[in-house]
Design an enzyme around this catalytic site. Structure first.
Site, PDB file in Angstrom:
ATOM      1  N   ASP A   1       0.866  -1.163   0.000  1.00 42.47           N
ATOM      2  CA  ASP A   1       0.000   0.000   0.000  1.00 42.47           C
ATOM      3  C   ASP A   1       0.912   1.226   0.000  1.00 42.47           C
ATOM      4  O   ASP A   1       2.083   1.120   0.357  1.00 42.47           O
ATOM      5  CB  ASP A   1      -0.883  -0.029   1.254  1.00 42.47           C
ATOM      6  CG  ASP A   1      -1.799   1.171   1.340  1.00 42.47           C
ATOM      7  OD1 ASP A   1      -2.296   1.610   0.299  1.00 42.47           O
ATOM      8  OD2 ASP A   1      -1.990   1.682   2.456  1.00 42.47           O
TER       9      ASP A   1
ATOM     10  N   ASP B   1      -1.597  -1.050   5.972  1.00 40.96           N
ATOM     11  CA  ASP B   1      -1.840  -0.558   7.332  1.00 40.96           C
ATOM     12  C   ASP B   1      -3.291  -0.184   7.607  1.00 40.96           C
ATOM     13  O   ASP B   1      -3.609   0.234   8.705  1.00 40.96           O
ATOM     14  CB  ASP B   1      -0.960   0.665   7.605  1.00 40.96           C
ATOM     15  CG  ASP B   1      -1.407   1.881   6.808  1.00 40.96           C
ATOM     16  OD1 ASP B   1      -1.917   1.687   5.686  1.00 40.96           O
ATOM     17  OD2 ASP B   1      -1.256   3.002   7.306  1.00 40.96           O
TER      18      ASP B   1
ATOM     19  N   ASP C   1      -7.123  -2.533   3.401  1.00 41.84           N
ATOM     20  CA  ASP C   1      -6.149  -3.544   2.967  1.00 41.84           C
ATOM     21  C   ASP C   1      -6.482  -4.939   3.504  1.00 41.84           C
ATOM     22  O   ASP C   1      -5.785  -5.900   3.170  1.00 41.84           O
ATOM     23  CB  ASP C   1      -4.737  -3.168   3.445  1.00 41.84           C
ATOM     24  CG  ASP C   1      -4.262  -1.844   2.875  1.00 41.84           C
ATOM     25  OD1 ASP C   1      -4.492  -1.621   1.675  1.00 41.84           O
ATOM     26  OD2 ASP C   1      -3.679  -1.038   3.618  1.00 41.84           O
TER      27      ASP C   1
END
Length: 1140
Positions: free
Chosen positions: A430, A792, A796
């Site tokens: 990410d 995080d 996700d």
């Protein structure tokens, strides 16, 4: 079971969904159940144990097939490659229990209305419902459609009008009671699993059952010492596993516990508003939000008013977040080649043991031994060939790796995944909060007017933004709320609002301005502000931000002034809604000048509205048209200090790095370049795919992103600077594809044959939704990549769960979805995890090889002694099993990970040629040495079957031996007797176990060198010293205790020569051939071997394709070779299931 079913017996449950299963109907038969009960008794519990391991056998034995409508038991089978079976009982819910309170009858209007699944499930006239509960979800039998359906949520087909009509006034008490009884409680019911349940489940593992069998056999042979040692090791291993599972259960329970007992306000159709515990909510209840901060206990549709929702809240089991919790409670079996090979390895050992059993039966039956002795000896061969200590030995390696990770702040809730980390060759990251810093800092704003962009206003200077539409847009175009005197909402909105230095308040009941409702959010200039002609601005209505629309819009009312609409969003989208003459001609170049520097850019626009319409009556399309472009908001999102060196380390180790973000595509490309994910010499090719309006086809364009040249602003959607003409040398050097989530979706649907080609070099995926992130990870897995995902946020979670290895940098929800959580919020944990995974994987191979050799050494020695109806004594077994092998098994795994990531991975399979060759060669070498020793000792001049001891006097030759003839005597209860063969075989086998431990303990390039494992080296030195001492000590009492015979010094020297020769040959072969990577690569080239991994096949194909990559072209889905043809398939990952 076959593919032929009775009519109505077979169906699909949750068809097309993540947790799709096949379902089969069965009816319990009394006589079958009685026979199974008798079998359970007469088999002393073995039959129930088999049924526990094989649930399908339990159903087939106790039941007969029938239609699902008549079934009282259903057999479930997952549709993934594992084909996992389970079974459930079909239960009844009786509505007659509501008669006393509500007088529910078959002709009651609430029962006769069959518009909803709940009503269709009620069987009339007896008013009962057939149901079953699978993985925390309740399913009811739909009598109208003849199938089991999920219950506990509103039907998908309900329109907004229908929802308002049916549920807009709330439910009656009768409706609530019926729905509550059928749907069950609205809770995420995650109980802390009792220790006794975890213990029983672990103890019933086939490994431990085999250990129990071995221990019972050893006790019968008076081999108590090692039996107790195995019991102690097994207890420790079980205790550690149970502890880990219990900790995970407690963590999950605590995470969801607070969401099960929330007090909410529910509006009933007749009862009015009542306070209710959230567990009593039912689908269709009307919730009233009081304006205070509240946890949402379920998914809900907002039918009136506005609210701000935190995406991180947990909800009921019938939601995406509930699915996440269920996937943790019911994880899909891990399909890792090492574990499949481990089963094959054990089956090979079982096959070897079977041959040994047949040999033993023949030898002992022909020698006239008693049946009891024959059976014991035959069973002994199984416990020798299949080492019961293997599970404990493998567990210690994982425990050590887990402990080393914990010291680095990396916590693991799925220890078996550590080995999988060693095979990772692609890691998805990410962007925001992972590669870049978490917060966005407002760097400045670029106003514009009719003449173009103005000088940038920097907020670092401390100067407040002058009053104007741009300042008003920053003060109002957000979703912030005032809660308990604190401004809360999106961090980006908060930064933007704080930069204006304005204040926020709520309008009171005495607030009377035309069109402004009471309790509306009002923003006002601070008292120190000057030259602001308005007293304040009230926010009347919001059109909320969505990832798909990439914008948000608000309608606001100046106090005593105009009614205005403000828009904020992605620059290219906002510009497309503006009057073309208000958008500066330098828009593209200005935008790119900031995005290429890594800034996040937001555009702002506005327009005046007529006062004669109520704000809620205006449609979004009408509000979001003919806007005036105001300028660009520049936010800084810096790389974390650790990002670039970590990515460089991964890339140098030939581990692919991929960015998967919800952010702007140009920003993602810039971050990829600045971080080193894309080097300066590498090209980025932008792929844009769009569905053709009014047609089932789609188009895809390929353009090279050019950083230096600029083109004029001509198309408002074309915001990335593109080189219009590219020479034929576009293929020089490597290249990377960049695309948006929308393009990824279109390509997946319309260009499936091109998708694998794109993924081979796809590096930047922007504007990706959570679902698209999961899909991307799955597509990479289909190409046989071992995929890691590092993120995080709650968005996700799906990708973290789907990946082979999920690494969360947050201790919130993402940590529950991923097997690994790092307390240090940067990506330094990724290479550490890969290093430890590689070390753990190599350690597992070392331990498998060692345990195989240890068991085969003992197996060969014992079978040679069986030829003379002899064996090793209990103390001899104990010395080898406990003093040698157990200590080696505990200390051999202590080597830490090598500090450098090398550009190749360890073998991922036990049956790879080098590993197989190593094991087979060393087994044959040990076999040869034992046979030579066995035969040579019988040919010595001092050897006699009747001799019990041969010892030389000091300084005398071999012809003057003291011979002490005695009859061979049985030792203990295992039929062993002292002999020269026994003594020779024992010394050869014991010291050989030490030799193979030294040879198999690998160091570089995946583990620290062996000399750094001080404890292991010390153990080997002490063990070897003790063995040599016993060999040369000539202490009669010691020999008597160990059931050994004294042999001439020269023979002992021969034993050392045989062992030394074995060591030298084994070491030379291991180092010069087995571990010689260059040699194996040469063999591969000579024999034309090529990797069968899908991504390798595609890489080879694309390398030989002169037309790839496509540049400055447009592909259409109806062109040959670009359509939906399935171009690759991998049954291992060919499943829609993430985890069960």
């Amino acid at each position: 079971m076959g593919d032929h079913f009775e009519k109505g017996q077979h169906a699909l449950l949750n068809e097309g969904e993540e947790n799709e299963m096949e379902i089969f109907g069965y009816r319990t038969q009394g006589c079958r159940k009685t026979l199974c009960l008798a079998g359970s008794i007469f088999s002393f519990g073995i039959l129930p144990l088999v049924f526990y391991w094989r649930p399908a056998w339990h159903v087939w034995a106790n039941c007969v097939p029938c239609s699902l409508q008549e079934a009282d038991v259903v057999l479930l089978r997952t549709t993934d490659e594992f084909q996992t079976y389970s079974w459930k009982k079909v239960m009844w819910i009786y509505l007659s229990s509501l008669n006393s309170e509500f007088g529910v009858t078959p002709d009651h209007p609430l029962i006769t209305d069959e518009e909803f699944i709940i009503n269709r499930a009620i069987r009339k006239p007896d008013l009962k419902v057939r149901c079953m509960k699978v993985q925390k979800i309740r399913y009811v039998w739909n009598n109208l459609e003849g199938q089991f359906q999920k219950i506990g949520c509103l039907e998908d087909w309900l329109s907004s009008t229908k929802i308002h009509l049916k549920f807009g006034s709330g439910l009656t008490r009768e409706e609530q009671a019926i729905r509550r009884l059928i749907c069950g409680p609205n809770t995420i019911d995650v109980k802390i699993t009792p220790i006794w349940k975890l213990l029983i489940k672990e103890v019933l593992n086939p490994f431990y059952i085999f250990q129990l069998f071995s221990v019972c056999l050893w006790f019968s042979e008076d081999y108590k010492e090692y039996a107790f040692a195995i019991i102690i090791m097994s207890i420790m291993s079980i205790a550690l596993t149970v502890y880990d599972l219990r900790e995970q259960s407690v963590k999950l329970h605590r995470l969801v516990e607070s969401h099960n007992s929330i007090t909410v306000s529910v509006c009933g159709r007749k009862a009015g508003v009542q306070e209710l515990e959230s567990r009593f909510l039912v689908p269709g209840d009307l919730l009233v939000l009081t304006g205070n901060k509240v946890q949402m206990p379920c998914d809900a549709i907002l039918i009136d008013g506005s609210c701000v929702v935190d995406e991180g809240m947990l909800t009921g089991f019938n939601t995406a977040k509930g699915d996440l919790v269920r996937s943790i409670l019911y994880p899909k079996p891990m399909n890792f080649k090492l574990y499949r090979d481990a089963i094959r390895f054990l089956l090979c050992l079982v096959g070897t043991a079977t041959i040994g059993m047949i040999y033993t039966l023949c030898v002992y039956v022909l020698s006239g031994e008693s049946p009891e002795e024959v059976v014991k000896k035959a069973l002994d061969v199984i416990t020798i060939a299949v080492p019961p200590a293997l599970p404990a030995a493998l567990t210690t390696g994982i425990i050590y790796a887990q402990r080393r990770l914990k010291k680095r702040g990396i916590f693991c809730i799925s220890p078996q995944r550590i080995n999988v980390c060693g095979q990772l060759n692609l890691v998805c990251f990410d962007k925001t909060g992972t590669l870049t810093r978490d917060g966005l800092d407002l760097w400045g704003v670029v106003p514009c007017d009719r003449s173009g962009f103005q000088e940038i206003h920097s907020f670092a200077s401390g100067r407040s933004l002058p009053w104007g539409p741009l300042c008003a847009a920053m003060a109002t175009c957000h979703s912030l709320i005032l809660l308990d005197g604190t401004i809360q909402g999106d961090p980006l909105d908060l930064k933007m609002f704080e930069a204006t230095t304005w204040e926020m308040a709520l309008s009171g009941d005495d607030f009377h301005i035309k069109g402004v409702p009471a309790h509306a959010v009002v923003v006002k200039p601070c008292k120190t502000a000057s030259q602001v002609p308005v007293e304040g601005i009230a926010i009347l209505h919001q059109f909320p931000f969505s990832s798909a629309l990439q914008r948000m819009t608000v309608i606001a009312q100046e106090m005593g002034g105009d009614r205005l609409a403000f828009m904020k969003g992605a620059p290219e989208r906002v510009a497309s809604f503006c009057q073309p003459e208000t958008v500066p001609t330098s828009f593209v170049s200005e935008l790119q000048s900031y995005t290429t520097q890594g800034f996040r850019v937001i555009a702002l626009a506005y327009k005046k509205l007529e006062m004669d319409h109520h704000s809620t009556a205006l449609t979004r399309d009408k509000v979001e048209s003919d806007l005036i472009f105001l300028g660009l908001l520049i936010l800084e999102n810096r790389l974390k200090d650790e990002t670039k060196p970590v990515l460089e380390e991964l890339i140098s180790a030939r581990i692919r790095t991929v960015m998967v973000t919800g952010d702007n595509l140009q920003t993602a490309i810039t971050v990829a370049r600045k971080s080193g994910m894309v080097s300066e010499s590498q090209k980025v090719i932008l792929i844009e795919a769009n569905e053709t309006t009014g047609s089932p086809s789609a188009s895809m364009t390929w353009k090279l992103v050019e950083e230096k040249k600029h083109i004029a602003y001509s198309n408002q959607n074309n915001y990335i600077n593109i080189r219009e003409e590219v020479s034929d040398n576009g293929r020089e050097g490597s290249y990377h594809f960049a695309l948006s989530g929308k393009s990824f979706q279109v390509i997946s649907q319309h260009f499936s044959s091109l998708l694998p080609k794109i993924l081979i070099n796809g590096t930047i995926f922007a504007r990706m939704s959570p679902g698209q992130k999961s899909s991307l990870v799955e597509e990479f897995q289909k190409l046989d990549y071992f995929v890691g995902m590092c993120g995080d946020g709650a968005n996700d979670c799906g990708a973290l769960k789907m990946a082979h290895v999920g690494i969360s940098l947050s201790e919130q929800e993402a940590s529950v979805a991923s097997p690994f959580t790092s307390k240090t919020p940067n990506i330094e944990c990724v290479p550490h995890l890969i290093k430890e995974g590689r070390a753990a994987l190599v350690t597992s191979f070392c331990m498998f090889k060692y345990m195989a050799l240890y068991s085969m050494i003992q197996y060969v020695g014992v079978l040679l002694l069986y030829w003379e109806t002899n064996s090793l004594s209990n103390y001899q077994f104990l010395f080898q099993d406990l003093a040698i092998t157990t200590l080696i098994g505990i200390t051999m795994n202590l080597n830490g990970a090598y500090p450098k990531l090398v550009p190749f991975r360890p073998a991922g399979r036990l049956i790879s040629p080098p590993l197989l060759l190593s094991v087979i060669f060393n087994i044959l070498l040990s076999l040869a040495m034992h046979i030579v020793g066995f035969i040579l000792v019988q040919r010595q001049p001092w050897y006699s079957m009747e001799m019990h001891s041969v010892c030389t006097l000091q300084n005398e030759s071999i012809s003057k031996l003291i011979i002490s003839p005695t009859a061979p005597e049985k030792i203990g209860s295992n039929g062993a007797f002292t002999s020269f063969e026994n003594t020779t075989i024992w010394f050869l086998g014991t010291i050989n176990c030490i030799i193979v431990a030294l040879i198999f303990s690998k160091g570089k390039p995946f583990r620290q060198p062996i000399y750094t494992n001080y404890i292991f080296v010390l153990v080997l030195v002490i063990q070897l010293s003790v063995c040599l001492f016993i060999l040369f000590a000539d202490i009669p009492e010691l020999y008597r205790r160990l059931d050994l015979l004294c042999t001439p010094i020269l023979w002992r020297v021969y034993i050392i020569i045989m062992l030394s020769s074995n060591f030298i040959v084994s070491l030379v072969v291991e180092e010069a051939i087995i571990e010689n990577r260059a040699l194996w690569m040469t063999f591969k080239r000579c024999f034309g071997y090529q990797s069968k991994s899908q991504y390798r096949i595609w890489q080879r194909a694309l390398a030989n394709d002169p037309s790839w990559p496509l540049l400055n072209q447009t592909s259409f889905s109806d062109m040959p070779g670009c359509g939906r043809g399935v171009s690759y398939s991998n049954p291992v990952f060919e499943s829609n299931e993430e985890q069960l």
